[in-house]
Design an enzyme around this catalytic site. Structure first.
Site, PDB file in Angstrom:
ATOM      1  N   ASP A  46     -40.999  30.212 -67.000  1.00  0.00           N
ATOM      2  CA  ASP A  46     -39.985  31.481 -67.437  1.00  0.00           C
ATOM      3  C   ASP A  46     -39.506  31.144 -68.882  1.00  0.00           C
ATOM      4  OD1 ASP A  46     -37.799  30.018 -66.855  1.00  0.00           O
ATOM      5  OD2 ASP A  46     -36.748  31.862 -66.361  1.00  0.00           O
ATOM      6  N   GLU A  47     -39.642  30.240 -69.385  1.00  0.00           N
ATOM      7  CA  GLU A  47     -38.985  29.792 -70.552  1.00  0.00           C
ATOM      8  C   GLU A  47     -39.885  29.226 -71.727  1.00  0.00           C
ATOM      9  OE1 GLU A  47     -35.882  26.620 -70.881  1.00  0.00           O
ATOM     10  OE2 GLU A  47     -36.505  26.343 -68.551  1.00  0.00           O
TER      11      GLU A  47
ATOM     12  N   ASP B 118     -35.640  32.975 -72.267  1.00  0.00           N
ATOM     13  CA  ASP B 118     -35.423  32.633 -70.803  1.00  0.00           C
ATOM     14  C   ASP B 118     -35.399  33.566 -69.734  1.00  0.00           C
ATOM     15  OD1 ASP B 118     -34.308  29.626 -69.133  1.00  0.00           O
ATOM     16  OD2 ASP B 118     -34.507  31.638 -68.021  1.00  0.00           O
TER      17      ASP B 118
HETATM   18  P1  TTP Z   1     -34.214  28.852 -64.637  1.00  0.00           P
HETATM   19  O1  TTP Z   1     -34.818  29.744 -65.704  1.00  0.00           O
HETATM   20  O2  TTP Z   1     -33.657  27.876 -64.427  1.00  0.00           O
HETATM   21  O3  TTP Z   1     -33.394  30.187 -63.589  1.00  0.00           O
HETATM   22  P2  TTP Z   1     -33.670  31.469 -63.292  1.00  0.00           P
HETATM   23  O4  TTP Z   1     -34.467  32.119 -64.237  1.00  0.00           O
HETATM   24  O5  TTP Z   1     -33.951  31.961 -61.895  1.00  0.00           O
HETATM   25  O6  TTP Z   1     -32.168  32.036 -63.649  1.00  0.00           O
HETATM   26  P3  TTP Z   1     -31.383  32.243 -65.053  1.00  0.00           P
HETATM   27  O7  TTP Z   1     -32.600  31.755 -66.144  1.00  0.00           O
HETATM   28  O8  TTP Z   1     -31.002  33.597 -65.504  1.00  0.00           O
HETATM   29  O9  TTP Z   1     -30.288  31.314 -64.796  1.00  0.00           O
HETATM   30  O10 TTP Z   1     -35.557  28.800 -63.522  1.00  0.00           O
HETATM   31  C1  TTP Z   1     -36.869  29.718 -63.620  1.00  0.00           C
HETATM   32  C2  TTP Z   1     -37.452  29.634 -62.080  1.00  0.00           C
HETATM   33  O11 TTP Z   1     -37.693  28.343 -61.778  1.00  0.00           O
HETATM   34  C3  TTP Z   1     -36.641  30.225 -61.174  1.00  0.00           C
HETATM   35  O12 TTP Z   1     -36.577  31.725 -61.031  1.00  0.00           O
HETATM   36  C4  TTP Z   1     -37.023  29.481 -59.973  1.00  0.00           C
HETATM   37  C5  TTP Z   1     -37.579  28.252 -60.407  1.00  0.00           C
HETATM   38  N1  TTP Z   1     -36.658  27.012 -60.044  1.00  0.00           N
HETATM   39  C6  TTP Z   1     -36.928  26.362 -59.023  1.00  0.00           C
HETATM   40  O13 TTP Z   1     -37.967  26.555 -58.311  1.00  0.00           O
HETATM   41  N2  TTP Z   1     -36.049  25.157 -58.628  1.00  0.00           N
HETATM   42  C7  TTP Z   1     -34.954  25.011 -59.280  1.00  0.00           C
HETATM   43  O14 TTP Z   1     -34.167  24.165 -59.136  1.00  0.00           O
HETATM   44  C8  TTP Z   1     -34.701  25.935 -60.590  1.00  0.00           C
HETATM   45  C9  TTP Z   1     -33.617  25.713 -61.498  1.00  0.00           C
HETATM   46  C10 TTP Z   1     -35.462  26.925 -60.904  1.00  0.00           C
HETATM   47 MG    MG Z   2     -34.579  31.729 -66.144  1.00  0.00          MG
END
Ligand code: TTP
Ligand code: MG
Length: 375
Positions: free
Chosen positions: A118-119, A24
């Protein structure tokens, strides 16, 4: 769990367990903005609209120190962090990075299940490159992502999807966490139930009202209690509280074709120039075929004319194309068939389809994995 590089095999794990990595990206959209705009590095950055109705898609770790979070109204975030810098999302860039990381994953295993841009889950039970351990594969992938995208990713390594996903979150950002066989139940025991996948804020409230705050509280309830209160979710919760998850990593659609193409700076019509380019395309295509460990029976030559009309020629064999030389022979035969050209072309591509390698590496059923060697 462990960060010391020891891996799933070091504790003499029972054969048959799978090896799952969850990768992730850290503060994904915000990190991309910080990468592309160096002045933003080290600063609290939010991605989203900063108008009265704006919401954060995400924010940098610097902003999280102030309590800013994904899905938070921008007005609230600004109150918490007055210096917060807003940027509009650039989805095309995020998608491009997402494709880059997916290509990296696929170099280590065909069993990649992306969950979002992203994951992804990766099943690396079959250590096809002989790397030696799932943790090492996860570290290599993190290093590749950093080198090729300039961004950091966190990884969780464990023996099922539920635990791998929890693990990737454990040492964020830029972290790695391993939950070994035998450690899952203990790991889950201390966890607040809201961290469980599928339990939202409402679910967590309902559990709190029943006196369930942690995995251990959940594990202490019997299946009848869980069915009474949580209906269809009961079986999942019962297993999750014990660190058990039987779901397989589902690789997205098997790749249907593979190839390479070139768009020319200037339109080409000469046969000798086209043959030269074709040689290069054949080399790239064959490299990709070898790398993906697939085989294909149908070769298609594609030409795009200056007026954007397409011309294709294909040849199918009763068996897979066996070598680069064979691919080259077929490619050049197809090109000879369309020469001389009626008009110049702007692009040439070669595609191999009717791939059959994907099926050969599909995962065994969960229950039938006992014969698999450990890494
Ligand atoms: P996440 O992997 O949940 O969050 P992140 O990568 O920003 O942070 P981390 O993993 O380090 O905690 O989500 C990936 C992307 O998806 C995030 O950068 C933006 C998008 N996203 C949204 O548009 N709305 C949301 O509610 C969430 C949780 C994420
Ligand atoms: Mg993330």
């Amino acid at each position: 769990m462990s960060e010391d590089g020891k891996d799933l095999d070091d504790d003499g794990a029972a054969p048959g367990l799978r090896k799952i990595i969850h990768v992730d990206m850290d503060a994904f959209y915000a990190s991309v903005e910080q990468r592309d705009e160096p002045e933003l590095r080290g600063k609290p950055v939010a991605v989203g609209g900063d108008g009265p109705r704006g919401v954060l898609t995400t924010c940098s770790y610097e902003a999280r120190k102030f309590g800013c979070r994904s899905a938070m109204p921008s007005a609230t975030a600004k109150r918490l962090c007055p210096d917060l810098i807003f940027r509009r999302p650039r989805f095309a860039v995020y998608s491009a990075v997402s494709r880059q990381i997916r290509e990296i994953f696929l170099e280590y295993t065909p069993l990649v299940e992306p969950l979002s841009l992203d994951e992804a889950f990766l099943d690396v039970t079959e250590d096809s490159h002989g790397i030696g351990s799932a943790t090492r594969i996860a570290e290599l992938i993190r290093a590749r992502i950093r080198a090729e995208t300039g961004l950091t990713a966190s990884a969780g390594v464990s023996y099922n999807k539920f635990l791998a996903k929890l693990a990737s979150d454990q040492n964020k950002p830029d972290g790695l966490c391993l939950i070994r066989p035998g450690e899952g139940a203990a790991f889950v025991a201390t966890l607040p139930v809201r961290r469980f996948f599928g339990i939202g804020p409402r679910g967590a409230e309902k559990m709190a009202a029943l006196g369930i705050e942690t995995g251990a509280d959940l594990a202490a309830r019997d299946i009848d209690f869980l069915r009474r209160h949580f209906g269809l979710q009961a079986d999942y919760l019962y297993r999750a509280a014990r660190g058990i998850d039987l779901r397989r990593v589902k690789a997205n659609r098997a790749r249907k074709s593979l190839g390479a193409e070139r768009t020319f700076d200037k339109d080409i019509s000469s046969g000798s120039a086209l043959r030269e380019v074709l040689e290069r395309i054949i080399t790239i295509t064959w490299e990709r075929i070898e790398k993906s460990e697939t085989q294909g029976r149908t070769v298609t030559l594609k030409l795009k004319h200056a007026d954007f009309s397409n011309l294709t020629r294909a040849r199918s064999l009763p068996r897979p194309v066996a070598s680069r030389a064979e691919l080259a022979t077929i490619g050049h035969t197809l090109l000879d068939e369309v020469l001389p050209l009626a008009q110049p072309v702007r692009l040439m591509g070669l595609i191999l389809s009717h791939l059959d390698g994907e099926e050969a590496v599909s995962p065994p059923p969960v229950g039938g994995a006992a014969q698999l060697p450990l890494l």
